[in-house]
Motif scaffolding. Sequence first.
Motif, mmCIF file in Angstrom:
data_model
loop_
_atom_site.group_PDB
_atom_site.id
_atom_site.type_symbol
_atom_site.label_atom_id
_atom_site.label_comp_id
_atom_site.label_asym_id
_atom_site.label_seq_id
_atom_site.Cartn_x
_atom_site.Cartn_y
_atom_site.Cartn_z
ATOM 1 N N GLU A 256 0.989 -1.279 -0.047
ATOM 2 C CA GLU A 256 0.021 0.068 0.020
ATOM 3 C C GLU A 256 0.815 1.130 0.027
ATOM 4 O O GLU A 256 2.112 1.324 0.178
ATOM 5 N N ILE A 257 0.229 2.382 -0.385
ATOM 6 C CA ILE A 257 1.092 3.612 -0.238
ATOM 7 C C ILE A 257 0.855 4.209 1.011
ATOM 8 O O ILE A 257 -0.448 4.270 1.524
ATOM 9 N N ARG A 261 -3.576 8.108 0.710
ATOM 10 C CA ARG A 261 -4.584 7.017 1.128
ATOM 11 C C ARG A 261 -4.460 5.961 -0.292
ATOM 12 O O ARG A 261 -4.527 6.304 -1.287
ATOM 13 N N THR A 262 -4.539 4.629 0.197
ATOM 14 C CA THR A 262 -4.704 3.648 -0.899
ATOM 15 C C THR A 262 -6.270 3.172 -0.366
ATOM 16 O O THR A 262 -6.744 2.593 0.738
ATOM 17 N N LYS A 264 -9.522 0.663 -2.176
ATOM 18 C CA LYS A 264 -10.044 -0.419 -3.203
ATOM 19 C C LYS A 264 -11.041 0.259 -4.191
ATOM 20 O O LYS A 264 -11.705 1.164 -3.985
ATOM 21 N N GLY A 299 -4.446 6.451 -4.342
ATOM 22 C CA GLY A 299 -4.206 5.154 -5.250
ATOM 23 C C GLY A 299 -5.112 4.232 -4.893
ATOM 24 O O GLY A 299 -5.310 3.852 -3.831
ATOM 25 N N LEU A 301 -6.454 0.255 -5.196
ATOM 26 C CA LEU A 301 -5.947 -0.924 -5.353
ATOM 27 C C LEU A 301 -6.917 -1.507 -6.487
ATOM 28 O O LEU A 301 -8.086 -1.883 -6.028
ATOM 29 N N SER A 357 0.164 -7.249 -5.913
ATOM 30 C CA SER A 357 -0.824 -5.935 -5.749
ATOM 31 C C SER A 357 -0.672 -5.044 -6.674
ATOM 32 O O SER A 357 0.412 -4.553 -7.409
ATOM 33 N N LEU A 359 -1.737 -1.252 -8.179
ATOM 34 C CA LEU A 359 -2.094 -0.078 -7.575
ATOM 35 C C LEU A 359 -2.136 0.758 -9.110
ATOM 36 O O LEU A 359 -1.009 0.805 -9.637
ATOM 37 N N VAL A 361 -2.528 4.688 -10.046
ATOM 38 C CA VAL A 361 -2.542 6.152 -9.391
ATOM 39 C C VAL A 361 -2.766 6.898 -10.752
ATOM 40 O O VAL A 361 -2.045 6.972 -11.636
ATOM 41 N N PHE A 374 5.824 3.304 -0.463
ATOM 42 C CA PHE A 374 5.197 2.089 -0.175
ATOM 43 C C PHE A 374 5.664 1.341 1.233
ATOM 44 O O PHE A 374 6.568 1.716 1.622
#
Length: 457
Positions: A256-257, A261-262, A264, A299, A301, A357, A359, A361, A374
């Motif tokens: 995750e970043i 914020r990460t 879904k 970002g 997911l 994963s 991601l 962005v 990350f």
Amino acid sequence: MKFFRILTPLLLAIVAVFCFAPAAWAFCGFYVAKADTKLYNKASQVVIARDGDRTVLTMANDFQGEVKDFAMVVPVPTVLQKEQVSVTEPKIIERLDAFSAPRLVEYFDPDPCAPVYPQKLSAAPAPAARMEAGNARDDASLGVTVEARFNVGEYDIVILSAKESGGLETWLQRSGYKIPRGAKQLLKPYIRSSMKFFVAKVNLNKFEKSGYQFLRPLQISYQSPKFMLPIRLGMINATTEQDLIVYILSPQGQAEITNYRTVKIPSDTNVPLFVKDEFGDFYKSMFQTAYTKENKKVGFLEYAWNMGSCDPCSAEPLTPDELKQAGVFWLDNNSPSDVPVSPRFRPPFPRSDVFISRLHVRYTRDKFPEDLIFQQTANSEFFQGRYVLQHPFQGELKCQAGREYKRSLPKRFEQEAQTLAKLTNWKIQDIRNKMKLSVGNLTYSWWENLFSWLGLY
């Protein structure tokens, strides 16, 4: 219970199975379309394989233009030597993209009048220019030091350190690198952080002799506690939003970043049947809507899964050899990922020690003023961007259950329309009109009743 269909470019088959698992468990459908990076006019792709402090970074080149004009400047935390730099094949990134892309799946309702025979199934786990640098005196006057110089494949590589950004900008321009003017401000933070600069340019003679039509991805390996991706330099001459897809490969779980914020991507929703022919437009609109709703500072997911399996599979999991080409360095000869895994088999425990994963962005200079940082987590929950087509049963319905099923359809169709409008900001009237055309003659009377009820006739 649901029926589902498998669609591939060479095969169209109808397969019937019983699926008794709750919605949060393993899926029992297969994909019919995927939202890969071809949807975007310009999408940069980066693969990061990381375990501990060691990182292997693979950068796909989406450069468009004459190869003689190509120049890449990437901040790196340490001086790289020739053995730490290589080239790899674009196919590896294409495979990661296909495997992890958000997907559309298709189900068919069974005959509600047919008898149901209970079938016991085991529970599945939750899805969770010239390279001439001039003489040393000129370099010193600019505060630039050439730490290393070598050739890898079709690229000439220079590793630089610098004392001030203006000198580095001047050095690059004097040495024939066509970087945009105004890079000084964006180079400054990296120099303050004592980072080095990986600078690549195409060796035209070697490129012509190689026989390749396109530039191959560059791959660098280094040891550093910094788990980050520099994106600010890519904003120098950007006039619009840019899409970045990062595939993070880990022996642990989700990545995750940390400095943004990460979240879904919206997932596991039923959408109208006509989306099958407009899935690309749907996903782009859905992503833009989610991006705007989150104030453009997150970002997303899009996929998180163990590489030993997939369900539903939009592409086969990568083989151990392909994973090693993607930079996965912790595999050995006894890795459980060497064991063949059927794409339709979900083992009760992961069969691979590679977790991916994906991601996504979308960034601009004002919304993403910092590079991406990350962290790896122990979260091994499976997740995917997944959108469902649910076909109604179109046979005769003479039983009481069939009549109740028929009465339930208008409400279900309207819910799908409302969901699609919310996800995409498409006009609900346009969606309803398209849905009416997509259901076919056998269900026209149901839609006629629905639209009459909605006051659209």
